[in-house]
Design a protein around this motif. Structure first.
Motif, PDB file in Angstrom:
ATOM      1  N   SER A   1       0.820  -1.208   0.000  1.00  0.00           N
ATOM      2  CA  SER A   1       0.000   0.000   0.000  1.00  0.00           C
ATOM      3  C   SER A   1       0.854   1.259   0.000  1.00  0.00           C
ATOM      4  O   SER A   1       1.855   1.332   0.719  1.00  0.00           O
ATOM      5  N   PRO A   2       0.454   2.284  -0.761  1.00  0.00           N
ATOM      6  CA  PRO A   2       1.182   3.562  -0.698  1.00  0.00           C
ATOM      7  C   PRO A   2       1.083   4.209   0.672  1.00  0.00           C
ATOM      8  O   PRO A   2       1.947   5.002   1.043  1.00  0.00           O
ATOM      9  N   TRP A   3       0.048   3.853   1.427  1.00  0.00           N
ATOM     10  CA  TRP A   3      -0.109   4.445   2.757  1.00  0.00           C
ATOM     11  C   TRP A   3       0.975   3.987   3.712  1.00  0.00           C
ATOM     12  O   TRP A   3       1.337   4.717   4.636  1.00  0.00           O
ATOM     13  N   HIS A   4       1.498   2.782   3.500  1.00  0.00           N
ATOM     14  CA  HIS A   4       2.614   2.319   4.326  1.00  0.00           C
ATOM     15  C   HIS A   4       3.845   3.206   4.098  1.00  0.00           C
ATOM     16  O   HIS A   4       4.501   3.645   5.045  1.00  0.00           O
ATOM     17  N   ALA A   5       4.140   3.429   2.823  1.00  0.00           N
ATOM     18  CA  ALA A   5       5.291   4.266   2.479  1.00  0.00           C
ATOM     19  C   ALA A   5       5.090   5.702   2.957  1.00  0.00           C
ATOM     20  O   ALA A   5       6.016   6.335   3.494  1.00  0.00           O
ATOM     21  N   LEU A   6       3.873   6.222   2.792  1.00  0.00           N
ATOM     22  CA  LEU A   6       3.599   7.591   3.223  1.00  0.00           C
ATOM     23  C   LEU A   6       3.671   7.728   4.737  1.00  0.00           C
ATOM     24  O   LEU A   6       4.084   8.775   5.257  1.00  0.00           O
ATOM     25  N   ALA A   7       3.285   6.678   5.465  1.00  0.00           N
ATOM     26  CA  ALA A   7       3.370   6.710   6.929  1.00  0.00           C
ATOM     27  C   ALA A   7       4.823   6.785   7.378  1.00  0.00           C
ATOM     28  O   ALA A   7       5.177   7.563   8.274  1.00  0.00           O
ATOM     29  N   VAL A   8       5.698   5.980   6.730  1.00  0.00           N
ATOM     30  CA  VAL A   8       7.126   6.006   7.065  1.00  0.00           C
ATOM     31  C   VAL A   8       7.715   7.372   6.738  1.00  0.00           C
ATOM     32  O   VAL A   8       8.473   7.957   7.535  1.00  0.00           O
ATOM     33  N   LEU A   9       7.361   7.917   5.576  1.00  0.00           N
ATOM     34  CA  LEU A   9       7.877   9.231   5.182  1.00  0.00           C
ATOM     35  C   LEU A   9       7.387  10.322   6.130  1.00  0.00           C
ATOM     36  O   LEU A   9       8.155  11.225   6.497  1.00  0.00           O
ATOM     37  N   THR A  10       6.137  10.237   6.556  1.00  0.00           N
ATOM     38  CA  THR A  10       5.593  11.226   7.496  1.00  0.00           C
ATOM     39  C   THR A  10       6.347  11.181   8.823  1.00  0.00           C
ATOM     40  O   THR A  10       6.682  12.234   9.394  1.00  0.00           O
ATOM     41  N   LEU A  11       6.637   9.985   9.318  1.00  0.00           N
ATOM     42  CA  LEU A  11       7.402   9.856  10.557  1.00  0.00           C
ATOM     43  C   LEU A  11       8.792  10.477  10.411  1.00  0.00           C
ATOM     44  O   LEU A  11       9.298  11.114  11.335  1.00  0.00           O
ATOM     45  N   TYR A  12       9.385  10.277   9.226  1.00  0.00           N
ATOM     46  CA  TYR A  12      10.709  10.862   8.985  1.00  0.00           C
ATOM     47  C   TYR A  12      10.650  12.389   9.014  1.00  0.00           C
ATOM     48  O   TYR A  12      11.481  13.041   9.651  1.00  0.00           O
ATOM     49  N   LEU A  13       9.664  12.977   8.352  1.00  0.00           N
ATOM     50  CA  LEU A  13       9.541  14.431   8.303  1.00  0.00           C
ATOM     51  C   LEU A  13       9.202  15.002   9.678  1.00  0.00           C
ATOM     52  O   LEU A  13       9.650  16.108  10.027  1.00  0.00           O
ATOM     53  N   LEU A  14       8.445  14.263  10.486  1.00  0.00           N
ATOM     54  CA  LEU A  14       8.180  14.684  11.870  1.00  0.00           C
ATOM     55  C   LEU A  14       9.464  14.668  12.689  1.00  0.00           C
ATOM     56  O   LEU A  14       9.691  15.551  13.526  1.00  0.00           O
ATOM     57  N   LEU A  15      10.310  13.667  12.430  1.00  0.00           N
ATOM     58  CA  LEU A  15      11.616  13.608  13.088  1.00  0.00           C
ATOM     59  C   LEU A  15      12.450  14.825  12.733  1.00  0.00           C
ATOM     60  O   LEU A  15      13.086  15.443  13.600  1.00  0.00           O
ATOM     61  N   VAL A  16      12.454  15.179  11.453  1.00  0.00           N
ATOM     62  CA  VAL A  16      13.225  16.345  10.986  1.00  0.00           C
ATOM     63  C   VAL A  16      12.733  17.624  11.653  1.00  0.00           C
ATOM     64  O   VAL A  16      13.522  18.493  12.028  1.00  0.00           O
ATOM     65  N   TYR A  17      11.406  17.732  11.832  1.00  0.00           N
ATOM     66  CA  TYR A  17      10.828  18.966  12.377  1.00  0.00           C
ATOM     67  C   TYR A  17      10.957  19.050  13.907  1.00  0.00           C
ATOM     68  O   TYR A  17      11.384  20.079  14.448  1.00  0.00           O
ATOM     69  N   TYR A  18      10.618  17.952  14.583  1.00  0.00           N
ATOM     70  CA  TYR A  18      10.574  17.997  16.048  1.00  0.00           C
ATOM     71  C   TYR A  18      11.881  17.565  16.706  1.00  0.00           C
ATOM     72  O   TYR A  18      12.142  17.931  17.862  1.00  0.00           O
ATOM     73  N   GLY A  19      12.694  16.778  15.999  1.00  0.00           N
ATOM     74  CA  GLY A  19      13.941  16.302  16.588  1.00  0.00           C
ATOM     75  C   GLY A  19      14.848  17.414  17.089  1.00  0.00           C
ATOM     76  O   GLY A  19      15.265  17.407  18.259  1.00  0.00           O
ATOM     77  N   PRO A  20      15.182  18.404  16.235  1.00  0.00           N
ATOM     78  CA  PRO A  20      16.045  19.496  16.700  1.00  0.00           C
ATOM     79  C   PRO A  20      15.428  20.283  17.863  1.00  0.00           C
ATOM     80  O   PRO A  20      16.163  20.765  18.741  1.00  0.00           O
ATOM     81  N   LYS A  21      14.111  20.407  17.896  1.00  0.00           N
ATOM     82  CA  LYS A  21      13.452  21.109  18.999  1.00  0.00           C
ATOM     83  C   LYS A  21      13.642  20.346  20.314  1.00  0.00           C
ATOM     84  O   LYS A  21      13.872  20.954  21.373  1.00  0.00           O
ATOM     85  N   CYS A  22      13.540  19.020  20.237  1.00  0.00           N
ATOM     86  CA  CYS A  22      13.729  18.199  21.443  1.00  0.00           C
ATOM     87  C   CYS A  22      15.166  18.255  21.949  1.00  0.00           C
ATOM     88  O   CYS A  22      15.412  18.152  23.159  1.00  0.00           O
ATOM     89  N   MET A  23      16.119  18.400  21.036  1.00  0.00           N
ATOM     90  CA  MET A  23      17.539  18.430  21.419  1.00  0.00           C
ATOM     91  C   MET A  23      18.033  19.829  21.749  1.00  0.00           C
ATOM     92  O   MET A  23      19.194  19.995  22.158  1.00  0.00           O
ATOM     93  N   HIS A  24      17.195  20.832  21.590  1.00  0.00           N
ATOM     94  CA  HIS A  24      17.628  22.218  21.739  1.00  0.00           C
ATOM     95  C   HIS A  24      18.281  22.490  23.094  1.00  0.00           C
ATOM     96  O   HIS A  24      19.330  23.152  23.173  1.00  0.00           O
ATOM     97  N   SER A  25      17.694  22.010  24.172  1.00  0.00           N
ATOM     98  CA  SER A  25      18.201  22.285  25.522  1.00  0.00           C
ATOM     99  C   SER A  25      19.041  21.141  26.070  1.00  0.00           C
ATOM    100  O   SER A  25      19.377  21.130  27.257  1.00  0.00           O
TER     101      SER A  25
END
Length: 259
Positions: free
Chosen positions: A31-55
């Motif tokens: 299913s394309p939804w499987h691939a899109l779910a993995v990609l969404t998790l990756y983009l969330l990591l890119v967005y929220y990861g640096p914020k979590c590591m900020h302090s």
């Protein structure tokens, strides 16, 4: 002609009826939804990861980095060897080999190598994770994020529709480049005492540029020669090489040449 698996997972999706029936029940393929779910998790990591590591203080991760890069280099070596060996036993042409669905052992061997090639693009998301944990924010460039996210989708398309034919050639070339790339990062993870052995980084970037140029040429000749290959994939692959040539070329010019 490639056939649909009839599962209904791609109902209404373009070219669903042409999907390779052999790979549809393999993990993260159907299913394309499987691939899109993995990609969404990756983009969330890119967005929220640096914020979590900020302090937080950066992690060193020298040991995990060494093991990860060594394993990735070895895995890409296995994939490259499998693609080349299976294609050679099948007498495949690297230039213009028609796609075909066959349950011949060597054909299945080739398809499994393509699946591992696809899965490495999931593993490669760890590159970004390591940058975030080490607080190497300057490494999280548009080139880096675009490269990892788009390659994952392109490889899903390959394993979904064409894990056969002369697709093996650009896949084997990409795996070969990644053998060298991860070997470089494996040495880099050992610390400053190995820095004198890493003088060839610019040539690694040049090799990546050569890979994209060859990929562009390969796709163009497939279109010109009207190979028995899905035309939409030829155009997609050829067009896909253009931004990489530009982005990597600009990176090389900025880092290794003087104004």
């Amino acid at each position: 002609m490639l056939k649909s698996n009839g599962s209904g997972l791609l109902s209404g999706f373009p070219y669903a009826e042409l999907a390779d029936e052999r790979t549809q029940h393999w993990p993260l393929v159907a299913s394309p939804w499987h691939a899109l779910a993995v990609l969404t998790l990756y983009l969330l990591l890119v967005y929220y990861g640096p914020k979590c590591m900020h302090s937080r203080k950066p992690w060193q991760l020298r040991g995990p980095l060494f093991i990860y890069n060594l394993c990735m280099s070895l895995l890409n070596g296995y994939i490259c060897l499998e693609l080349y060996s299976a294609a050679r036993k099948l007498n495949y042409s690297a230039i213009c080999q028609p796609c075909r669905v066959s349950f011949d052992p060597q054909e299945l061997r080739l398809a499994r190598a393509f699946w591992w090639f696809y899965i490495t693009k999931v593993f490669e998301f760890a590159d970004t994770c390591f940058f975030i944990l080490r607080k190497k924010q300057s490494q999280l460039t548009f080139l880096h994020i675009y490269h990892h996210s788009s390659m994952f989708i392109i490889c899903w398309i390959i394993i979904k529709w064409t894990p056969t034919g002369s697709t093996f050639m650009p896949a084997a070339l990409n795996s070969f480049v990644h053998i060298i790339m991860y070997a470089y990062y494996c040495l880099a993870a050992l610390g400053s005492r190995f820095r004198r052995y890493l003088w060839w980084k610019r040539y690694l970037t040049a090799l990546q540029l050569l890979q994209f140029a060859l990929g562009l040429a390969w796709g163009a000749q497939a279109i010109i020669n009207k190979c028995e290959y899905p035309p939409w994939l030829c155009y997609l692959g050829t067009t896909y090489m253009l931004p990489f040539l530009y982005l990597f070329g600009r990176f090389y010019a900025q880092k290794y040449t003087k104004t």
